[in-house]
Design a protein around this motif. Structure first.
Motif, PDB file in Angstrom:
ATOM      1  N   PHE A  21     -74.060  55.781 -41.085  1.00 52.79           N
ATOM      2  CA  PHE A  21     -74.831  55.063 -40.011  1.00 52.79           C
ATOM      3  C   PHE A  21     -73.273  55.147 -38.390  1.00 52.79           C
ATOM      4  O   PHE A  21     -72.348  54.092 -39.323  1.00 52.79           O
ATOM      5  N   ALA A  22     -73.557  54.878 -38.035  1.00 45.98           N
ATOM      6  CA  ALA A  22     -72.384  54.621 -36.548  1.00 45.98           C
ATOM      7  C   ALA A  22     -70.961  54.948 -37.072  1.00 45.98           C
ATOM      8  O   ALA A  22     -70.103  54.851 -36.954  1.00 45.98           O
ATOM      9  N   GLY A 229     -77.229  54.587 -44.291  1.00 46.35           N
ATOM     10  CA  GLY A 229     -77.387  52.823 -43.865  1.00 46.35           C
ATOM     11  C   GLY A 229     -77.452  52.055 -44.961  1.00 46.35           C
ATOM     12  O   GLY A 229     -77.949  53.098 -45.767  1.00 46.35           O
ATOM     13  N   TRP A 314     -83.446  41.040 -34.929  1.00 44.30           N
ATOM     14  CA  TRP A 314     -82.449  42.556 -34.617  1.00 44.30           C
ATOM     15  C   TRP A 314     -81.517  41.866 -33.875  1.00 44.30           C
ATOM     16  O   TRP A 314     -81.842  41.030 -33.209  1.00 44.30           O
ATOM     17  N   VAL A 319     -74.276  48.874 -31.678  1.00 43.54           N
ATOM     18  CA  VAL A 319     -74.427  49.596 -32.414  1.00 43.54           C
ATOM     19  C   VAL A 319     -76.059  48.537 -32.919  1.00 43.54           C
ATOM     20  O   VAL A 319     -75.291  47.207 -33.542  1.00 43.54           O
ATOM     21  N   TYR A 321     -78.847  46.861 -34.866  1.00 43.17           N
ATOM     22  CA  TYR A 321     -79.280  46.275 -36.598  1.00 43.17           C
ATOM     23  C   TYR A 321     -79.579  45.081 -37.351  1.00 43.17           C
ATOM     24  O   TYR A 321     -79.834  44.460 -35.682  1.00 43.17           O
ATOM     25  N   TRP A 322     -80.605  45.086 -38.245  1.00 42.31           N
ATOM     26  CA  TRP A 322     -81.276  44.158 -38.710  1.00 42.31           C
ATOM     27  C   TRP A 322     -80.165  42.586 -39.463  1.00 42.31           C
ATOM     28  O   TRP A 322     -79.988  43.243 -40.152  1.00 42.31           O
ATOM     29  N   GLU A 323     -80.283  41.609 -39.260  1.00 46.35           N
ATOM     30  CA  GLU A 323     -79.437  40.524 -40.072  1.00 46.35           C
ATOM     31  C   GLU A 323     -79.704  39.276 -39.456  1.00 46.35           C
ATOM     32  O   GLU A 323     -80.235  38.570 -38.380  1.00 46.35           O
ATOM     33  N   GLU A 339     -78.505  41.718 -44.187  1.00 42.39           N
ATOM     34  CA  GLU A 339     -78.337  42.839 -43.360  1.00 42.39           C
ATOM     35  C   GLU A 339     -78.746  44.472 -43.301  1.00 42.39           C
ATOM     36  O   GLU A 339     -78.147  44.398 -44.752  1.00 42.39           O
ATOM     37  N   THR A 341     -78.838  48.345 -42.452  1.00 39.54           N
ATOM     38  CA  THR A 341     -78.328  49.140 -40.662  1.00 39.54           C
ATOM     39  C   THR A 341     -78.850  50.611 -41.337  1.00 39.54           C
ATOM     40  O   THR A 341     -79.754  50.978 -41.899  1.00 39.54           O
ATOM     41  N   GLY A 342     -79.080  50.934 -39.939  1.00 40.60           N
ATOM     42  CA  GLY A 342     -79.663  52.922 -39.477  1.00 40.60           C
ATOM     43  C   GLY A 342     -80.692  53.016 -39.664  1.00 40.60           C
ATOM     44  O   GLY A 342     -81.233  53.866 -40.404  1.00 40.60           O
TER      45      GLY A 342
END
Length: 345
Positions: A21-22, A229, A314, A319, A321-323, A339, A341-342
């Motif tokens: 991821f990233a 992720g 979201w 970059v 991601y959901w947090e 959190e 990611t990916g």
């Protein structure tokens, strides 16, 4: 060249998605890498480590207003390096990115800042502690007493943080392994902040109080190449205990967890001891994202359902991601942050 292309070229470490991821699965190259047995040096380690590729100062908070409405708050400063050195002026290879968010039960407010190091626009100093990007700031005489500020197009916050417990080291005294192949980071937290202050939202100013959790992590290759992720949980139980746990998703998932007693005593749990299983999904930003989870740490009797306060939390950032904040039910009640990611569209 349009502005978006220029931003992607200047900040490619944040935007690259080729390995992990990233780009966090990219080989460390000439950058320093974490090793077991390194003792933390405070307050110096609260500051930046420019010889490592990636680093963050990551604060999340669960809060309530006077009428009991729950809110979430995020303030994050990322440092990423093109080369393993510091520098002054435009010669610096250090790049900075800031994320700020406020989550309500029905809205998710997001803002992002990008900066180059070396020109005073962003940075972190360990003593007295100060982290900033443009006019966003997390600063105070020490890490136990901080003022946190940020503004976005439709929100702002100004809150005070007070530590009521010790710093917590994850993994092997702060050496946190992330894969079976041995990728790792240095990782510690301050999960014992109390918070008071003010949210400014379109409906007006709202006094809030609650609890906050600060994560500090740095590395040069924190993910394996195949890891796409992670799902990361910081949970504060009504009984006073706390827990951090994550799942790194790859060809074989890798997990880790830390159990934190009310006095700050930490117990690390290795791969396989912690489990997080998606139970309910939500379509957001063209992606299906799990927003209800079954989370278990059998060695501590934890078997909880973790539910997003707002499934649409979201992060519409460079970059994405959901947090967002979560609530807990089952073997333990409480609140926390999630959190993810990916999750590709």
């Amino acid at each position: 060249m349009n502005a978006k292309v220029l931003i992607l070229l200047l900040f490619w470490p944040f935007a690259a998605l080729a390995q992990g991821f990233a780009g966090l699965g990219t080989e460390a190259g000439d950058f320093a890498t974490p090793t077991p047995g390194r003792a933390f040096d405070f307050p110096a380690d609260h500051g930046a480590h420019p010889d490592y590729r990636i680093e963050w100062w990551y604060l999340t908070a669960n809060m309530t207003g006077p009428d009991g409405t729950p809110y979430g708050l995020q303030w994050t400063l990322f440092r990423s390096a093109l080369q393993p050195r510091d520098g002054t002026g435009w010669d610096t290879p250090q790049l900075w990115m800031g994320h700020a968010a406020v989550t309500t039960p029905d809205r998710h407010h997001v803002a992002e800042r990008l900066a180059r190091g070396g020109i005073g626009q962003a940075g972190v100093i360990g003593d007295p502690f100060s982290a900033w990007i443009d006019d966003w700031s997390m600063a105070g005489p020490d890490m136990d007493n901080l003022r946190l500020t940020a503004t976005g197009p439709d929100f702002a916050y100004d809150v005070q943080l007070r530590a009521t417990g010790p710093l917590v080291r994850h993994g092997q005294d702060g050496y946190s392994v992330k894969s079976a192949a041995g990728q790792a980071s240095y990782y510690y937290s301050q999960p014992f902040f109390t918070l008071t202050g003010t949210l400014s939202l379109p409906q007006g100013d709202i006094p809030v109080m609650g609890q906050a959790w600060l994560d500090r992590e740095w590395s040069s290759q924190p993910l394996a190449e195949d890891q796409e992720g992670w799902d990361w949980f910081s949970l504060s139980f009504d009984t006073g205990e706390k827990m951090m746990g994550f799942v790194l998703r790859g060809q074989s998932d890798y997990t880790s967890a830390t159990w934190i007693a009310p006095d700050g005593t930490a117990t690390a749990f290795p791969d396989g001891a912690f489990a997080a299983t998606p139970m309910g999904w939500h379509r957001v930003a063209g992606r299906d994202v799990p927003v209800t989870w079954s989370v278990r740490l059998p060695a501590r009797g934890v078997d909880v359902t973790v539910t997003a306060l707002n499934p649409d939390a979201w992060m519409t950032t460079l970059v994405p991601y959901w947090e967002g904040p979560v609530t807990l039910s089952g073997s333990h009640g409480g609140v926390g942050y999630l959190e993810m990611t990916g999750y590709d569209d």
